[in-house]
Design a protein around this motif. Structure first.
Motif, PDB file in Angstrom:
ATOM      1  N   PHE A  26       0.905  -1.130   0.359  1.00  0.00           N
ATOM      2  CA  PHE A  26       0.477   0.173  -0.820  1.00  0.00           C
ATOM      3  C   PHE A  26       0.787   1.344  -0.112  1.00  0.00           C
ATOM      4  N   VAL A  27       1.613   1.273   0.789  1.00  0.00           N
ATOM      5  CA  VAL A  27       2.942   2.467   1.142  1.00  0.00           C
ATOM      6  C   VAL A  27       3.825   2.399  -0.278  1.00  0.00           C
ATOM      7  N   LEU A  28       3.953   1.321  -0.980  1.00  0.00           N
ATOM      8  CA  LEU A  28       4.557   1.092  -2.180  1.00  0.00           C
ATOM      9  C   LEU A  28       4.343   2.141  -3.172  1.00  0.00           C
ATOM     10  N   GLY A  29       2.786   1.308  -3.251  1.00  0.00           N
ATOM     11  CA  GLY A  29       1.869   1.832  -4.600  1.00  0.00           C
ATOM     12  C   GLY A  29       1.818   3.341  -4.816  1.00  0.00           C
ATOM     13  N   LEU A  30       1.689   4.146  -3.136  1.00  0.00           N
ATOM     14  CA  LEU A  30       0.780   5.421  -2.625  1.00  0.00           C
ATOM     15  C   LEU A  30       2.595   6.275  -3.699  1.00  0.00           C
ATOM     16  N   LEU A  31       3.357   5.574  -3.028  1.00  0.00           N
ATOM     17  CA  LEU A  31       5.041   6.672  -3.526  1.00  0.00           C
ATOM     18  C   LEU A  31       5.189   6.757  -5.025  1.00  0.00           C
ATOM     19  N   SER A  32       4.644   5.329  -5.276  1.00  0.00           N
ATOM     20  CA  SER A  32       5.012   5.200  -6.122  1.00  0.00           C
ATOM     21  C   SER A  32       4.361   5.712  -8.100  1.00  0.00           C
ATOM     22  N   ILE A  33       2.646   6.442  -7.466  1.00  0.00           N
ATOM     23  CA  ILE A  33       1.483   7.442  -8.309  1.00  0.00           C
ATOM     24  C   ILE A  33       2.176   8.868  -8.232  1.00  0.00           C
ATOM     25  N   GLY A  48       6.914   1.469  -7.760  1.00  0.00           N
ATOM     26  CA  GLY A  48       5.194   0.247  -8.583  1.00  0.00           C
ATOM     27  C   GLY A  48       5.565  -1.371  -8.740  1.00  0.00           C
ATOM     28  N   ILE A  49       6.718  -1.373  -9.551  1.00  0.00           N
ATOM     29  CA  ILE A  49       7.300  -2.709  -9.858  1.00  0.00           C
ATOM     30  C   ILE A  49       7.353  -3.749  -8.033  1.00  0.00           C
ATOM     31  N   ILE A  50       8.371  -2.774  -7.651  1.00  0.00           N
ATOM     32  CA  ILE A  50       7.571  -3.672  -6.492  1.00  0.00           C
ATOM     33  C   ILE A  50       6.334  -3.554  -5.808  1.00  0.00           C
ATOM     34  N   ALA A  51       5.546  -2.430  -5.583  1.00  0.00           N
ATOM     35  CA  ALA A  51       4.255  -3.053  -4.964  1.00  0.00           C
ATOM     36  C   ALA A  51       3.448  -3.960  -5.621  1.00  0.00           C
ATOM     37  N   ILE A  52       3.540  -4.126  -7.082  1.00  0.00           N
ATOM     38  CA  ILE A  52       2.714  -4.799  -7.489  1.00  0.00           C
ATOM     39  C   ILE A  52       3.572  -6.545  -7.156  1.00  0.00           C
ATOM     40  N   GLY A  68      -2.429  -1.329  -2.674  1.00  0.00           N
ATOM     41  CA  GLY A  68      -0.665  -1.594  -3.526  1.00  0.00           C
ATOM     42  C   GLY A  68      -1.442  -2.309  -4.327  1.00  0.00           C
ATOM     43  N   PHE A  69      -1.111  -3.089  -4.490  1.00  0.00           N
ATOM     44  CA  PHE A  69      -1.267  -3.700  -5.897  1.00  0.00           C
ATOM     45  C   PHE A  69      -1.996  -2.707  -7.222  1.00  0.00           C
ATOM     46  N   ILE A  70      -3.711  -1.945  -6.988  1.00  0.00           N
ATOM     47  CA  ILE A  70      -3.910  -1.707  -7.704  1.00  0.00           C
ATOM     48  C   ILE A  70      -2.887   0.323  -8.299  1.00  0.00           C
ATOM     49  N   MET A  71      -2.244   0.516  -6.487  1.00  0.00           N
ATOM     50  CA  MET A  71      -1.978   1.585  -6.970  1.00  0.00           C
ATOM     51  C   MET A  71      -0.688   1.947  -7.651  1.00  0.00           C
ATOM     52  N   GLY A  72       0.315   0.374  -7.565  1.00  0.00           N
ATOM     53  CA  GLY A  72       0.744  -0.353  -8.225  1.00  0.00           C
ATOM     54  C   GLY A  72       0.992  -0.181  -9.565  1.00  0.00           C
ATOM     55  N   ILE A  73       0.275  -0.726 -10.221  1.00  0.00           N
ATOM     56  CA  ILE A  73      -0.089  -0.598 -11.861  1.00  0.00           C
ATOM     57  C   ILE A  73      -0.470   0.685 -11.904  1.00  0.00           C
ATOM     58  N   ILE A  74      -1.248   1.669 -11.202  1.00  0.00           N
ATOM     59  CA  ILE A  74      -1.566   2.623 -11.599  1.00  0.00           C
ATOM     60  C   ILE A  74      -0.376   3.817 -11.846  1.00  0.00           C
ATOM     61  N   GLY A  75       1.025   3.524 -10.343  1.00  0.00           N
ATOM     62  CA  GLY A  75       2.048   4.542 -10.499  1.00  0.00           C
ATOM     63  C   GLY A  75       2.625   3.896 -11.538  1.00  0.00           C
ATOM     64  N   CYS A  77       1.969   2.765 -15.336  1.00  0.00           N
ATOM     65  CA  CYS A  77       1.634   2.855 -16.358  1.00  0.00           C
ATOM     66  C   CYS A  77       1.620   4.623 -16.292  1.00  0.00           C
ATOM     67  N   LEU A  78       1.613   5.641 -15.050  1.00  0.00           N
ATOM     68  CA  LEU A  78       1.982   6.693 -14.999  1.00  0.00           C
ATOM     69  C   LEU A  78       2.733   6.907 -15.239  1.00  0.00           C
ATOM     70  N   GLY A  79       4.178   6.649 -14.687  1.00  0.00           N
ATOM     71  CA  GLY A  79       5.429   6.845 -14.793  1.00  0.00           C
ATOM     72  C   GLY A  79       6.167   6.320 -16.039  1.00  0.00           C
ATOM     73  N   LEU A  80       5.392   5.382 -17.053  1.00  0.00           N
ATOM     74  CA  LEU A  80       5.735   4.545 -18.245  1.00  0.00           C
ATOM     75  C   LEU A  80       5.503   5.331 -19.446  1.00  0.00           C
ATOM     76  N   CYS A  81       3.886   6.136 -18.641  1.00  0.00           N
ATOM     77  CA  CYS A  81       3.398   7.435 -20.206  1.00  0.00           C
ATOM     78  C   CYS A  81       4.365   8.764 -19.951  1.00  0.00           C
TER      79      CYS A  81
END
Length: 103
Positions: A26-33, A48-52, A68-75, A77-81
């Motif tokens: 959860f924390v890693l996904g939030l930080l990835s976003i 984001g990869i680690i959160a996934i 955290g899994f969902i936020m990792g995916i969002i983070g 995707c945002l970073g790659l885009c």
């Protein structure tokens, strides 16, 4: 005999303390976003990869890990885009610099 069977039975869900393993994705996904939207995009992509990876194992049993899994995916995707958009925006500059030095 039946009293022995129902002796250890408790009705309702057991609300014990949450495991820290569900909080980590959860924390890693939030930080990835957050980091994917700032200047530390590569760090956000890695987090984001680690959160996934961490949230993927626990997403069926822990709601924080699923978030955290969902936020990792969002983070991710945002970073790659954003990285792809920056590369596409800077490509004409590098092409003109390398192949058209007389301009």
């Amino acid at each position: 005999m039946m009293s022995e069977f129902y002796e250890n039975y408790t009705a309702g869900p057991q609300n014990g303390p949450k495991s820290p393993s569900g909080t980590t994705p959860f924390v890693l996904g939030l930080l990835s976003i957050i980091l994917s939207l700032s200047f530390s995009r590569l760090v956000g992509i890695v987090l984001g990869i680690i959160a996934i990876v961490l949230g993927g194992r626990l997403r069926y049993t822990d709601s924080e890990a699923k978030a955290g899994f969902i936020m990792g995916i969002i983070g991710l995707c945002l970073g790659l885009c954003i990285v792809a958009l920056v590369v596409l925006a800077l490509t004409p500059l590098f092409i003109s610099w390398f192949f058209l030095p007389w301009l």
